[in-house]
Design an enzyme around this catalytic site. Structure first.
Site, PDB file in Angstrom:
ATOM      1  N   ASP A  43       0.831  -1.199   0.000  1.00  0.00           N
ATOM      2  CA  ASP A  43       0.000   0.000   0.000  1.00  0.00           C
ATOM      3  C   ASP A  43       0.869   1.255   0.000  1.00  0.00           C
ATOM      4  OD1 ASP A  43       0.890  -0.154   2.614  1.00  0.00           O
ATOM      5  OD2 ASP A  43      -1.108  -0.165   3.529  1.00  0.00           O
ATOM      6  N   SER A  44       2.191   1.059   0.062  1.00  0.00           N
ATOM      7  CA  SER A  44       3.127   2.164  -0.166  1.00  0.00           C
ATOM      8  C   SER A  44       2.978   2.734  -1.574  1.00  0.00           C
ATOM      9  CB  SER A  44       4.568   1.701   0.055  1.00  0.00           C
ATOM     10  OG  SER A  44       4.841   0.516  -0.675  1.00  0.00           O
ATOM     11  N   ASP A  82      -0.874  -6.064  -0.058  1.00  0.00           N
ATOM     12  CA  ASP A  82      -1.291  -5.492   1.219  1.00  0.00           C
ATOM     13  C   ASP A  82      -2.802  -5.423   1.342  1.00  0.00           C
ATOM     14  OD1 ASP A  82       0.714  -4.860   3.080  1.00  0.00           O
ATOM     15  OD2 ASP A  82       1.395  -3.164   1.892  1.00  0.00           O
ATOM     16  N   LYS A 112      -0.692  -9.424   2.996  1.00  0.00           N
ATOM     17  CA  LYS A 112       0.035  -8.922   4.165  1.00  0.00           C
ATOM     18  C   LYS A 112      -0.904  -8.087   5.007  1.00  0.00           C
ATOM     19  CE  LYS A 112       3.356  -5.743   3.912  1.00  0.00           C
ATOM     20  NZ  LYS A 112       2.765  -4.666   4.775  1.00  0.00           N
ATOM     21  N   GLU A 114      -1.158  -5.697   8.539  1.00  0.00           N
ATOM     22  CA  GLU A 114      -0.534  -4.986   9.647  1.00  0.00           C
ATOM     23  C   GLU A 114      -1.358  -5.197  10.911  1.00  0.00           C
ATOM     24  OE1 GLU A 114       0.132  -0.848   8.959  1.00  0.00           O
ATOM     25  OE2 GLU A 114       1.098  -1.146   7.015  1.00  0.00           O
ATOM     26  N   GLU A 181       9.170  -4.087  10.937  1.00  0.00           N
ATOM     27  CA  GLU A 181       9.511  -2.764  10.410  1.00  0.00           C
ATOM     28  C   GLU A 181       9.938  -1.812  11.519  1.00  0.00           C
ATOM     29  OE1 GLU A 181       7.956   0.813   7.477  1.00  0.00           O
ATOM     30  OE2 GLU A 181       6.676  -0.933   7.810  1.00  0.00           O
TER      31      GLU A 181
END
Length: 254
Positions: A43-44, A82, A112, A114, A181
Site C-alpha cells: 500500500d506504499s 497489502d 500482508k 498490519e 519494520e
C-alpha cells in the site's frame, strides 16, 4: 524456480530472503529479472506512485488494480498484496471476500496484514480458509495518524513485550512469515531467534531472515528516501537528464 510460502519457510536459517516492492508490470519485470524471492504490492503505492502523503487513502480497488498488473508478468517471486487501512479490523466475511478477490481475480498469492496481537485471531481464521498471511508488526504505516508520525519501535520494555507476544501469536495463528519494520536491531534478532517462521526486516537491522525495500527508494525515484535505504542507481536524475535532452532536441528541431 517459483517461490512459494513453503520455499520461504524452508529458507529460514539457510539463506537470506530477498523481498522488494513492485506496483506495475514494469517494476515487476525488473524484480523478476533480478531474481528476487518476494514481490510485495504494497500500500506504499499510495506514497510512491499515487501522490498521497500516507498509505491511509489507498483503497481495495487501488490494491486490486496494481496487484493484477504485477501478476500479469507471472514472476517467479511470490506475489503478496497489502490489505489496506482498516479492512482487517472490520467484518471478517468482507475481509475474506477481499482476500478472495486479490487472489482469484488479481493473481496475488498471499496477503500482508498490519497489526499486533489483536489481529492474530483474524489471521488464524484466514489461514484456516486457505489464505496465506504475512503478518506485519513494529512500525505500521497505516497507524501514522494515531502515532503522529514514524518512529523506531522496541525501545521500552512494555513495547518489547508486546511485540514479542504479537510475533508468537501470529506464528501460532499460521502466518507464513513476519515483517519487522523499524524495530531496534536487538529486538528483531530476538524475534527472529524465537519464531519458527521467517522474519523479513525493513529498518530493523541485519539479523532478520531477509530484507525488504521499496524499489523506487533504491533506484533514486523518490524525493525523500528513508535513512535505511541505500540508493543503488540514481535513475531519477538520469531520467530528468534524458527528458531534458529530448526537450532540447525538440526545441532545436533536431
Amino acid at each position: 524456480m517459483k517461490r512459494t510460502t513453503k520455499t520461504l519457510r524452508q529458507a529460514k536459517g539457510v539463506s537470506q530472503i530477498v523481498c522488494i516492492t513492485a506496483y506495475d508490470a514494469v517494476t515487476a519485470r525488473i524484480a523478476d529479472a533480478a531474481d528476487t524471492d518476494v514481490i510485495l504490492v504494497g500500500d506504499s503505492v499510495g506514497n510512491v506512485v499515487l501522490g498521497f502523503d500516507s498509505t491511509v487513502p489507498v483503497t481495495v480497488d487501488m490494491m486490486a488494480h496494481h496487484a493484477a498488473a504485477v501478476a500479469r508478468v507471472r514472476p517467479n517471486a511470490l506475489i503478496a498484496a497489502d490489505i489496506p487501512f482498516g479492512v482487517a479490523h472490520g467484518d471478517f466475511s468482507e475481509l475474506l471476500k477481499i482476500c478472495m478477490r486479490l487472489m482469484q481475480e488479481c493473481g496475488a498469492e498471499a496477503v500482508k496484514i498490519e497489526g499486533g496481537e489483536e489481529v492474530a485471531p483474524t489471521i488464524a481464521r484466514l489461514t484456516a480458509a486457505g489464505v496465506p498471511v504475512w503478518a506485519h508488526i513494529g512500525l505500521q504505516a497505516q497507524n501514522v495518524f494515531q502515532e503522529g508520525g514514524y518512529r523506531k519501535f522496541g525501545k521500552t520494555e512494555s513495547e518489547r513485550a508486546a511485540l514479542l507476544a504479537a510475533a508468537k501469536a501470529h506464528e501460532k495463528a499460521g502466518a507464513f512469515a513476519l515483517l519487522l519494520e523499524m524495530m531496534t536491531p536487538d529486538l528483531a534478532a530476538e524475534i527472529t531467534r524465537g519464531v519458527s517462521i521467517p522474519t523479513v526486516g525493513i529498518g530493523s537491522g541485519k539479523d532478520c531472515d531477509g530484507q525488504i525495500i521499496v524499489m523506487h527508494d533504491i533506484l533514486g525515484l523518490t524525493p525523500k528516501k528513508p535513512s535505511f535505504a541505500k540508493v543503488y542507481a540514481d535513475l531519477g536524475a538520469q531520467a530528468v537528464a534524458a527528458v531534458s535532452a529530448y526537450r532540447d532536441d525538440v526545441r532545436s528541431k533536431k
